[in-house]
Design an enzyme around this catalytic site. Sequence first.
Site, PDB file in Angstrom:
ATOM      1  CG  HIS A   1      -2.368   0.142   0.911  1.00  0.00           C
ATOM      2  ND1 HIS A   1      -3.084  -0.839   0.275  1.00  0.00           N
ATOM      3  CD2 HIS A   1      -3.240   1.167   1.119  1.00  0.00           C
ATOM      4  CE1 HIS A   1      -4.326  -0.441   0.114  1.00  0.00           C
ATOM      5  NE2 HIS A   1      -4.450   0.776   0.609  1.00  0.00           N
TER       6      HIS A   1
ATOM      7  N   GLY B   1      -5.370   5.344  -4.256  1.00  0.00           N
ATOM      8  CA  GLY B   1      -5.205   4.763  -5.586  1.00  0.00           C
ATOM      9  C   GLY B   1      -4.603   3.373  -5.589  1.00  0.00           C
TER      10      GLY B   1
ATOM     11  CG  HIS C   1      -4.492  -4.912  -6.147  1.00  0.00           C
ATOM     12  ND1 HIS C   1      -3.844  -6.128  -6.075  1.00  0.00           N
ATOM     13  CD2 HIS C   1      -5.811  -5.186  -5.993  1.00  0.00           C
ATOM     14  CE1 HIS C   1      -4.739  -7.081  -5.891  1.00  0.00           C
ATOM     15  NE2 HIS C   1      -5.929  -6.546  -5.848  1.00  0.00           N
ATOM     16  NE  ARG C   2      -9.660  -3.266  -8.690  1.00  0.00           N
ATOM     17  CZ  ARG C   2      -9.676  -2.698  -7.485  1.00  0.00           C
ATOM     18  NH1 ARG C   2      -9.360  -3.408  -6.402  1.00  0.00           N
ATOM     19  NH2 ARG C   2     -10.013  -1.434  -7.337  1.00  0.00           N
TER      20      ARG C   2
END
Length: 513
Positions: free
Chosen positions: A339, A344, A349-350
Amino acid sequence: MEPGQRKPFSGAVSVFHERWLPEAAVPVGYAALIGAFELAVPVPINLAAIGPRHKVYQEDGWKLYTPRHQPEPSLTGHLTFALRYEGLDLAVLKALFQAAGPEPVADIVRAAPTGSYSRRLWFLYEWLLDAQLDLPDAAQGSYVLAVDSDLQWAVDGTTSQRHRVKNNLPGTPAWCPMIFHTPTLDAFVDRNLGDEARRLIAEVPADLLARTAAFLLLKDSRSSFQIEGEDPPQDRIQRWGQVIGEAGRRTVDGAELERLQHIVIGDARFVHLGLRTEGGFVGEHDRLSGAPIPDHISARHEDLQGLINGLAAFDRGAARQLDPVLAAAALAFGFVYIHPFEDGNGRLHRYLIHHVLAERGFNPPGLVFPVSAVILDRIDEYRRVLETYSRRLLPHIRWRPTDGGNVEVLNDTADFYRYFDATPHAQFLFECVARTIDVDLPAETAFLKTYDAFKAEISRMIDMPDRLIDLLFRFLRQNDGKLSKRAREKEFAALTDIEAIQIEAIYAALQSA
């Protein structure tokens, strides 16, 4: 506890670190070492113990072995057991090496200088701690793999002549998540989903494929915002969709991640852009005091640059040797645990999932698997997967609240984010990717074929603008193939009863075709 000191190894217990055993048994391997050296590390997902029965079985996160598997109750015995049966838990091993000190490990090597387990331990000690033991280079013994590739996924690696070990670890000391072989993961890898997707779209006409790809891309972008509880305007969704469509074209490093964060945030007047300069957590605030109530605590801001450099090294190195979905899971979930940004992180991450799949050529050209859309459909399971590590991590982070309602981490936690078990995350991501291939991609192409056929039939029957045909189709989909009373009296009041019946019949015939 002073280096080299430990408690006695435990006898039979019913509970270990608040985890109940299936029956009273003797913790061995990593469990025994964590207990004896009081290691403050996330406890592995699966632990081992010696049970009273003469059969090996697994239950509730424990694998119980038979009395004949009982190791010698010593550092050597339990370390050897762990390497032989439990694979590598790098966070536990590093904490153990720091707690035990160099001499006990050096003694293990001196006692068996050509032994495969002793040389693996020797290599791992020096690799993890970046410090040499007082030992001469190994002169004999066949080269042995650092990672047992029957237990965990590994890479081709390089040789270490000093230890006569082949370093096939899937990362660097700066960042190296591990993934265990499981029947489910092995089956997914053998299935070769990337090839399946390419065969599937080879049968789709080019114009239809282009429209399918555009819809799935927009769907993924919208879903990624919805997962974060956001409902941004359409132009922002489209901009992020364009970024996803370009995934895999640039190497991931700190500068690229910061560029992407700028795009994700949009209006940055109230958000610090770039790496955090203070602590971070995921959770809530007490409504009265404003004190943080964390579900997950992020990496310390002092450690962020090193961790991001480790992620970047993984992306350039080990990720290109692992199966693309395994690599995507490790990179993306490792990022979200770190993190690194104030805001954001979830969408980035995706994005990293798309980055790895596209960079490796896993998705067919021009097509993005709508992974975020599947995650949104499986949001509860997604959160449970995130918690498989966060919940084991949280008890080992010492922190205090700050005046600004944030957290300040008080202990050294960097290794918790460098080394984690990404097995549940890899399995979840494989399931998501498989669903896009088995369900979403065929469903969207089938939908467009049906829509095109419906449009052609209606155009032959009535002179109607495309926007009204689209509305008509949506009304029929939403009302089980029937035009509602509202639609007949408002938008389509000009239709005759016979025309309405014919339209419903056309729709029904196409749905059953």
